[in-house]
Design an enzyme around this catalytic site. Structure first.
Site, PDB file in Angstrom:
ATOM      1  N   GLY A  14     -22.763 -18.998  23.564  1.00  0.00           N
ATOM      2  CA  GLY A  14     -23.577 -19.798  22.641  1.00  0.00           C
ATOM      3  C   GLY A  14     -23.370 -21.301  22.736  1.00  0.00           C
ATOM      4  O   GLY A  14     -23.712 -22.031  21.808  1.00  0.00           O
ATOM      5  N   LYS A  37     -25.939 -31.470  30.412  1.00  0.00           N
ATOM      6  CA  LYS A  37     -25.451 -30.234  31.027  1.00  0.00           C
ATOM      7  C   LYS A  37     -25.180 -30.649  32.464  1.00  0.00           C
ATOM      8  O   LYS A  37     -26.081 -30.625  33.312  1.00  0.00           O
ATOM      9  CB  LYS A  37     -26.527 -29.137  30.952  1.00  0.00           C
ATOM     10  CG  LYS A  37     -26.198 -27.857  31.694  1.00  0.00           C
ATOM     11  CD  LYS A  37     -25.403 -26.885  30.855  1.00  0.00           C
ATOM     12  CE  LYS A  37     -25.006 -25.655  31.678  1.00  0.00           C
ATOM     13  NZ  LYS A  37     -24.281 -24.658  30.874  1.00  0.00           N
TER      14      LYS A  37
HETATM   15  N1  ATP Z   1     -26.750 -17.639  16.932  1.00  0.00           N
HETATM   16  C1  ATP Z   1     -27.540 -16.972  17.771  1.00  0.00           C
HETATM   17  N2  ATP Z   1     -28.520 -16.166  17.327  1.00  0.00           N
HETATM   18  C2  ATP Z   1     -29.320 -15.483  18.180  1.00  0.00           C
HETATM   19  N3  ATP Z   1     -29.221 -15.557  19.512  1.00  0.00           N
HETATM   20  C3  ATP Z   1     -28.268 -16.369  20.027  1.00  0.00           C
HETATM   21  C4  ATP Z   1     -27.387 -17.111  19.192  1.00  0.00           C
HETATM   22  N4  ATP Z   1     -26.544 -17.805  19.978  1.00  0.00           N
HETATM   23  C5  ATP Z   1     -26.874 -17.511  21.244  1.00  0.00           C
HETATM   24  N5  ATP Z   1     -27.912 -16.659  21.280  1.00  0.00           N
HETATM   25  C6  ATP Z   1     -28.558 -16.121  22.489  1.00  0.00           C
HETATM   26  O1  ATP Z   1     -27.532 -15.628  23.329  1.00  0.00           O
HETATM   27  C7  ATP Z   1     -27.728 -16.049  24.666  1.00  0.00           C
HETATM   28  C8  ATP Z   1     -26.546 -16.886  25.135  1.00  0.00           C
HETATM   29  O2  ATP Z   1     -26.478 -18.083  24.370  1.00  0.00           O
HETATM   30  P1  ATP Z   1     -26.299 -19.495  25.093  1.00  0.00           P
HETATM   31  O3  ATP Z   1     -27.313 -19.659  26.149  1.00  0.00           O
HETATM   32  O4  ATP Z   1     -26.243 -20.535  24.036  1.00  0.00           O
HETATM   33  O5  ATP Z   1     -24.853 -19.251  25.751  1.00  0.00           O
HETATM   34  P2  ATP Z   1     -24.044 -20.240  26.712  1.00  0.00           P
HETATM   35  O6  ATP Z   1     -22.622 -20.156  26.321  1.00  0.00           O
HETATM   36  O7  ATP Z   1     -24.673 -21.577  26.657  1.00  0.00           O
HETATM   37  O8  ATP Z   1     -24.255 -19.591  28.147  1.00  0.00           O
HETATM   38  P3  ATP Z   1     -24.062 -20.301  29.612  1.00  0.00           P
HETATM   39  O9  ATP Z   1     -22.656 -20.038  30.001  1.00  0.00           O
HETATM   40  O10 ATP Z   1     -25.062 -19.568  30.449  1.00  0.00           O
HETATM   41  O11 ATP Z   1     -24.391 -21.743  29.463  1.00  0.00           O
HETATM   42  C9  ATP Z   1     -29.064 -16.778  24.696  1.00  0.00           C
HETATM   43  O12 ATP Z   1     -30.094 -15.879  25.035  1.00  0.00           O
HETATM   44  C10 ATP Z   1     -29.250 -17.245  23.267  1.00  0.00           C
HETATM   45  O13 ATP Z   1     -30.609 -17.370  22.899  1.00  0.00           O
HETATM   46 MG    MG Z   2     -25.581 -22.618  28.173  1.00  0.00          MG
END
Ligand code: ATP
Ligand code: MG
Length: 247
Positions: A14, A37
């Site tokens: 997330g 990013k």
């Molecule tokens: N609070 C939330 N409610 C609903 N869906 C969420 C929430 N947080 C994250 N997601 C969903 O979970 C998935 C992963 O979230 P996110 O892309 O923010 O992770 P990340 O840590 O940035 O991943 P990466 O390592 O690929 O950058 C995405 O599809 C996002 O829409």
């Molecule tokens: Mg991400």
């Protein structure tokens, strides 16, 4: 004001959502926030045939950054959904970290604060043996760790915080993402207690699960509202104001 580095215990935890939510809240408070990013993998082809990072699209929209800034927000986007060092190697691309850091410095002059989203978890290789943590040390921004609420998160969170400390970084706060207040039980509650006790790092909020986020159709105003309600935004701003990463 300088910025924040937002990392996580793993990929898909997330970081993008939390970076976007904090950016949206700061923007709503009329703060001139920027987002970055620095490297992304798993890029997608847009309607014009360009390879773009969906993470950059999300955080730019949340912060109100124009599409014309994309190459600064996300200087390197790789197609394979692999850790950047490997994604670059299989794409015959050399990752130029000094060039990416120069872009960070330029963006940090333009936007105050600048929120930097990490890649994967803290030891993700960005290029050869240069890891995400090496970039975190170079940028020296206060660090926020995004964690999961569920089983396994104590281990992942403690290891991430301890490794950051071993590298001389201070973790300013932890944000638990995907917290569903109506469904939390002993597992989630005890995870929160153990994470606080074992890391001694403040939890700056428990961000809720939102189906709109999962479906990819959340507005910046709604993200900002969630951040204001569920994250300690005043504390996050004071962490930004205090600045550099000193233990
Ligand atoms: N609070 C939330 N409610 C609903 N869906 C969420 C929430 N947080 C994250 N997601 C969903 O979970 C998935 C992963 O979230 P996110 O892309 O923010 O992770 P990340 O840590 O940035 O991943 P990466 O390592 O690929 O950058 C995405 O599809 C996002 O829409
Ligand atoms: Mg991400």
């Amino acid at each position: 004001m300088s910025g924040l580095f937002i990392t996580a215990t793993d990929t898909d935890v997330g970081k993008t959502v939390i970076t976007g939510a904090i950016a949206a809240a700061l923007r709503t408070r009329k703060i001139h926030v920027g987002v970055m990013k620095p490297l992304a993998s798993g890029g997608v082809t847009d309607q014009f045939g360009n390879l773009v990072a969906e993470d950059a699209t999300f955080i730019m929209k949340a912060a109100g950054i124009a599409e014309s800034e994309r190459s600064l927000v996300n200087p390197l986007c790789l197609a394979p959904a692999l850790t950047p060092a490997v994604a670059a190697t299989v794409s015959n691309i050399e990752v130029n970290m000094p060039a990416i850091i120069k872009i960070y410095q330029d963006l940090a002059k333009k936007y105050q604060p600048l929120l930097v989203e990490g890649v994967g978890g803290i030891t993700a290789p960005l290029w050869q043996d240069y890891l995400l943590v090496d970039l975190m040390v170079e940028l020296s921004l206060p660090v926020i760790v995004v964690t999961r609420p569920n089983l396994g998160t104590i281990n992942h969170t403690v290891l991430t915080v301890e490794y950051a400390r071993q590298r001389g970084l201070k973790v300013a706060g932890i944000i638990i993402n995907g917290w569903n207040e109506n469904e939390v039980g002993i597992l989630e509650k005890s995870n929160e207690v153990y994470i606080t006790r074992l890391t001694q790092v403040p939890i700056l909020g428990k961000f809720p699960y939102s189906s709109k986020i999962g479906e990819g159709n959340i507005e910046g105003s709604e993200l900002a509202r969630l951040a204001e309600e569920y994250l300690q935004m005043d504390k996050i701003i004071s962490i930004i104001e205090r600045g550099s990463n000193d233990e």
